[in-house]
Design a protein around this motif. Structure first.
Motif, short mmCIF file in Angstrom:
data_model
loop_
_atom_site.label_atom_id
_atom_site.label_comp_id
_atom_site.label_asym_id
_atom_site.label_seq_id
_atom_site.Cartn_x
_atom_site.Cartn_y
_atom_site.Cartn_z
N GLU A 253 -7.10 -0.60 -4.20
CA GLU A 253 -7.59 -0.58 -5.59
C GLU A 253 -7.37 0.79 -6.22
OE1 GLU A 253 -11.23 -3.85 -5.31
OE2 GLU A 253 -11.57 -1.76 -4.75
N ARG B 79 -5.43 6.96 1.55
CA ARG B 79 -6.02 6.67 2.86
C ARG B 79 -7.47 7.13 2.87
NH1 ARG B 79 -4.71 3.49 7.36
NH2 ARG B 79 -5.78 4.34 9.16
N ASP B 80 -8.40 6.19 3.10
CA ASP B 80 -9.83 6.51 3.14
C ASP B 80 -10.29 7.27 1.91
OD1 ASP B 80 -10.17 5.27 5.61
OD2 ASP B 80 -9.54 7.07 6.68
N ASP C 176 0.80 -1.21 0.00
CA ASP C 176 0.00 0.00 0.00
C ASP C 176 0.84 1.27 0.00
OD1 ASP C 176 -2.39 -1.48 0.11
OD2 ASP C 176 -2.22 -1.67 2.29
N GLY D 63 -15.97 5.68 5.02
CA GLY D 63 -15.35 4.73 4.12
C GLY D 63 -15.79 4.90 2.68
N SER D 64 -15.10 4.22 1.77
CA SER D 64 -15.40 4.31 0.34
C SER D 64 -15.68 2.92 -0.19
CB SER D 64 -14.21 4.93 -0.40
OG SER D 64 -14.37 4.80 -1.78
N SER D 65 -16.51 2.83 -1.24
CA SER D 65 -16.82 1.54 -1.83
C SER D 65 -15.63 0.95 -2.56
CB SER D 65 -18.02 1.68 -2.78
OG SER D 65 -17.72 2.63 -3.80
N THR D 66 -14.70 1.81 -3.00
CA THR D 66 -13.47 1.35 -3.64
C THR D 66 -12.36 1.38 -2.61
OG1 THR D 66 -14.20 2.34 -5.73
CG2 THR D 66 -11.89 1.71 -5.56
N SER D 67 -11.65 0.26 -2.46
CA SER D 67 -10.62 0.20 -1.43
C SER D 67 -9.43 1.09 -1.78
CB SER D 67 -10.14 -1.25 -1.25
OG SER D 67 -9.35 -1.65 -2.36
N ASP D 68 -8.69 1.47 -0.76
CA ASP D 68 -7.50 2.30 -0.97
C ASP D 68 -6.49 1.59 -1.86
OD1 ASP D 68 -8.63 4.21 0.63
OD2 ASP D 68 -7.57 3.58 2.45
#
Length: 232
Positions: free
Chosen positions: A163, A187-188, A5, A156-161
């Motif tokens: 991704e 991040r977030d 990451d 939070g977001s529907s798409t991961s950090d």
């Protein structure tokens, strides 16, 4: 957060037969202080840093020999041979630190921080199935910390950090003005840009590329102007 990451993926590596002079030129050109040494299969076999180049015969910084005790003469435990190698070696393979500490891409930042601290090192190569894919330095961890503190309260977001970062690196790959995987922390859903930039256009292009990624909430600029040496 994991190694993958925050790692710098555009790693400058060298081969064991790279000459010391070519190594010095690479460190200067890419503004780095160390590089992994890899074999033909991209497996890390050593690390080489600017510290290994401090004592060199070419620039008259070779460590001068001192008078040895008679008992060292007898038992042959003097370290002068090692100093001679460091100051006269012609290739990276003769100078490098062998069997360096490496981590897997799934290593946590907590584990990496412990490794850097316990081994008194500044960076660690990141491996996938035994092959080099990146490097994590102390600055990468500090940047991740700064990004986490800045964005603790965002939902939070529907798409991961992970991704988002992968997609952004894909968009930046091959572009001369970009630095894919270097000084980028997500991040977030917030993309944090770190490091030195040559121009405002470069920064704007980076920001636009990031904003086009689904799931990106905003882009935070932590960059500084690239220092220009006087007289240049």
């Amino acid at each position: 957060m994991l190694a993958r990451d925050v790692m710098t993926s555009s790693v400058v590596s060298v081969k064991p037969d790279t000459t010391v002079h070519d190594l010095a030129a690479l460190l200067v050109q890419h503004r780095i202080s160390a590089a992994p040494v890899v074999d033909e299969d991209k497996r890390v076999i050593g690390m080489i840093s600017e510290g290994d180049l401090l004592r060199r015969d070419e620039i008259d910084t070779e460590k001068k020999p001192h008078r040895r005790s008679w008992w060292l003469e007898m038992v042959g435990t003097d370290r002068g041979a090692g100093a001679y190698i460091r100051s006269h070696a012609r290739t990276v393979g003769e100078l490098m630190t062998r069997e360096p500490v490496c981590v897997d891409e799934d290593a946590t930042l907590a584990d990496i921080a412990s490794i850097l601290e316990s081994h008194h090192i500044k960076r660690v190569p990141v491996l996938r199935q035994g092959r080099l894919i990146g490097i994590v330095s102390r600055s990468n961890i500090v940047q991740a910390l700064a990004s986490a503190v800045a964005e603790e309260s965002l939902p939070g977001s529907s798409t991961s950090d992970a991704e988002i970062r992968t997609m952004l690196m894909g968009k930046l790959a091959g572009r001369d003005w970009a630095f894919p995987g270097r000084n980028i922390v997500v991040r977030d859903g917030v993309v944090h840009l770190w490091g030195a930039m040559w121009s405002s256009d470069q920064l704007d292009a980076m920001r636009i590329a990031a904003q086009r990624i689904p799931g990106v909430r905003s882009v935070e600029d932590h960059t500084v102007p690239y220092p220009i040496m006087p007289g240049i």
